[in-house]
Design an enzyme around this catalytic site. Structure first.
Site, mmCIF file in Angstrom:
data_model
loop_
_atom_site.group_PDB
_atom_site.id
_atom_site.type_symbol
_atom_site.label_atom_id
_atom_site.label_comp_id
_atom_site.label_asym_id
_atom_site.label_seq_id
_atom_site.Cartn_x
_atom_site.Cartn_y
_atom_site.Cartn_z
ATOM 1 N N ARG A 148 19.679 13.011 10.086
ATOM 2 C CA ARG A 148 18.626 14.033 10.029
ATOM 3 C C ARG A 148 17.370 13.604 10.783
ATOM 4 N NH1 ARG A 148 17.018 14.522 5.040
ATOM 5 N NH2 ARG A 148 18.568 13.255 3.996
ATOM 6 N N TYR A 202 15.524 16.323 13.019
ATOM 7 C CA TYR A 202 14.093 16.640 12.964
ATOM 8 C C TYR A 202 13.428 16.457 14.332
ATOM 9 C CZ TYR A 202 15.043 16.324 7.948
ATOM 10 O OH TYR A 202 15.569 16.491 6.698
ATOM 11 N N TYR A 225 10.207 27.524 4.901
ATOM 12 C CA TYR A 225 10.208 28.039 3.527
ATOM 13 C C TYR A 225 9.226 27.227 2.676
ATOM 14 C CZ TYR A 225 13.070 24.230 1.550
ATOM 15 O OH TYR A 225 13.533 23.018 1.103
ATOM 16 N N VAL A 233 4.760 20.469 2.808
ATOM 17 C CA VAL A 233 5.187 19.768 1.599
ATOM 18 C C VAL A 233 6.664 19.409 1.712
ATOM 19 C CG1 VAL A 233 5.462 19.924 -0.898
ATOM 20 C CG2 VAL A 233 3.454 20.927 0.183
#
Lengths: 273, 93
Positions: free
Chosen positions: A67, A71, A93, A98
């Site tokens: 990942r 990213y 989302y 955060v």
């Protein structure tokens, strides 16, 4: 002089239609290109109704692929459009800042390269959690950790405060290549938590609702039962306090002494007419 | 905008629609000009079937943050923390 492209990362909130701010919506509507990273497939279709060029960031995920690489690719995809002079919106989302790497990174890099870049907040899963579970983080205090990070590093746990573990569905994944975790990893997490909480301590598995036709998942179970619990990517584990807060009598005495001195100084100063 | 998406958006932003009774909800869904599969999915509040019926992605990845920064920055921070703690312990002695 600023370059002509721009970058904004906005939060869509958790529930379709319910949480998006007017400003975030206008950014999505007015952007030349929108990149979407949302938690529900229907929410992605909803975003497509706001802008004719919505590109899903889902295409960068792949089981077995780090990942970190995912990213980086997300950041590069967004920056490439900014460099072309486009107004780019990243719609994430919840709250875009955060538990989200790419939004912070793309804003940082865009600014380094001389572009306007900023973030608009959104209603996060944490916000929904407080509302759905009736928890006020200010009552006893609240510690938040990413579940794997919580396992990899020694943290100071306060059992008199709430402990909230995010991304518990992939707890213990060092590879960043998996999208689920096995019972053996959950066993290790439970053993770690059992150093501070009794096995019978009631914990909550929480998942926010993403569609207005859905209900949040609020499953209460004993800590020891977490090993066999069904955990998803969006699952969060909440551990309520298992101990009462301990008063710091030494600090309270120092505060009392300070107040006594301040009050005596006040009474010693003559009032001016 | 698809009728399903429009309906969901209305439910999301309108408190009165979000708090419909089961009977009102069923009547509202049955009044939508949508196919039977989507209608049944809405009536059953079945998000997975609803997603399939309107051509949404099958599976969404929503993990957006790694446990550690790339390049082990967290580990370095930890080492620094350990060093500071060791220094503090030494100065205490």
């Amino acid at each position: 002089m600023k370059n002509s492209g721009s970058m904004v990362c906005v939060g869509t909130g958790m529930m379709l239609g319910a949480h998006i701010s007017p400003r975030s919506r206008s950014h999505i509507e007015q952007a030349d290109v929108v990149f979407a990273a949302v938690s529900d497939p229907v929410v992605e279709l909803w975003l497509q109704t706001m802008n004719k060029d919505v590109r899903s960031l889902q295409t960068y995920y792949r089981e077995g692929k780090s990942r970190h690489e995912t990213y980086r690719e997300m950041v590069e995809a967004m920056l490439a459009e900014v460099r072309l002079g486009n107004r780019v919106c990243g719609a994430f989302y919840g709250h875009p800042g955060v538990f989200a790497f790419a939004p912070h990174k793309v804003i940082e890099q865009a600014r380094i390269e001389g572009f306007d870049a900023h973030m608009e907040p959104g209603i996060s899963a944490e916000d929904c959690l407080y509302a759905d579970l009736g928890i006020d983080p200010g009552r006893f205090g609240c510690q938040h950790y990413e579940a794997s990070q919580f396992m990899f590093y020694r943290r100071r746990i306060d059992p008199s405060a709430y402990l909230i573990l995010w991304q518990v569905g992939i707890a213990g994944d060092r590879s960043l290549r998996r999208y689920s975790t096995g019972a053996a990893y959950k066993q290790l997490l439970v053993e770690l938590l059992a150093e501070h909480y009794p096995p019978a301590h009631e914990v909550i598995i929480y998942e926010a609702a993403t569609l207005p036709i859905s209900k949040p998942r609020v499953e209460k179970l004993a800590l020891s039962k977490v090993i066999g619990a069904e955990l998803h990517l969006q699952s969060t584990m909440v551990l309520p306090p298992c101990q009462a807060m301990l008063r710091d009598e030494a600090m309270l005495a120092r505060i009392e002494e300070l107040e006594r001195v301040l009050n005596s100084n006040l009474t010693a100063v003559p009032t001016q007419q | 905008m698809s009728n399903v998406i429009q309906f969901l958006e209305s439910m999301g932003k309108d408190a009165s629609l979000g708090n419909m009774s089961p009977e009102e909800y069923a009547a509202a869904v049955k009044a939508l000009p949508i196919d039977d599969v989507a209608q049944h999915a809405l009536l059953n509040r079945d998000a997975n079937t609803l997603s399939d019926s309107i051509g949404a992605y099958k599976k969404m990845m929503m993990i957006l943050v790694p446990a550690e920064d790339d390049g082990g920055e967290g580990k370095d921070d930890d080492k620094d923390g350990d060093k500071k703690q060791e220094e503090e312990e030494k100065s205490d002695n």
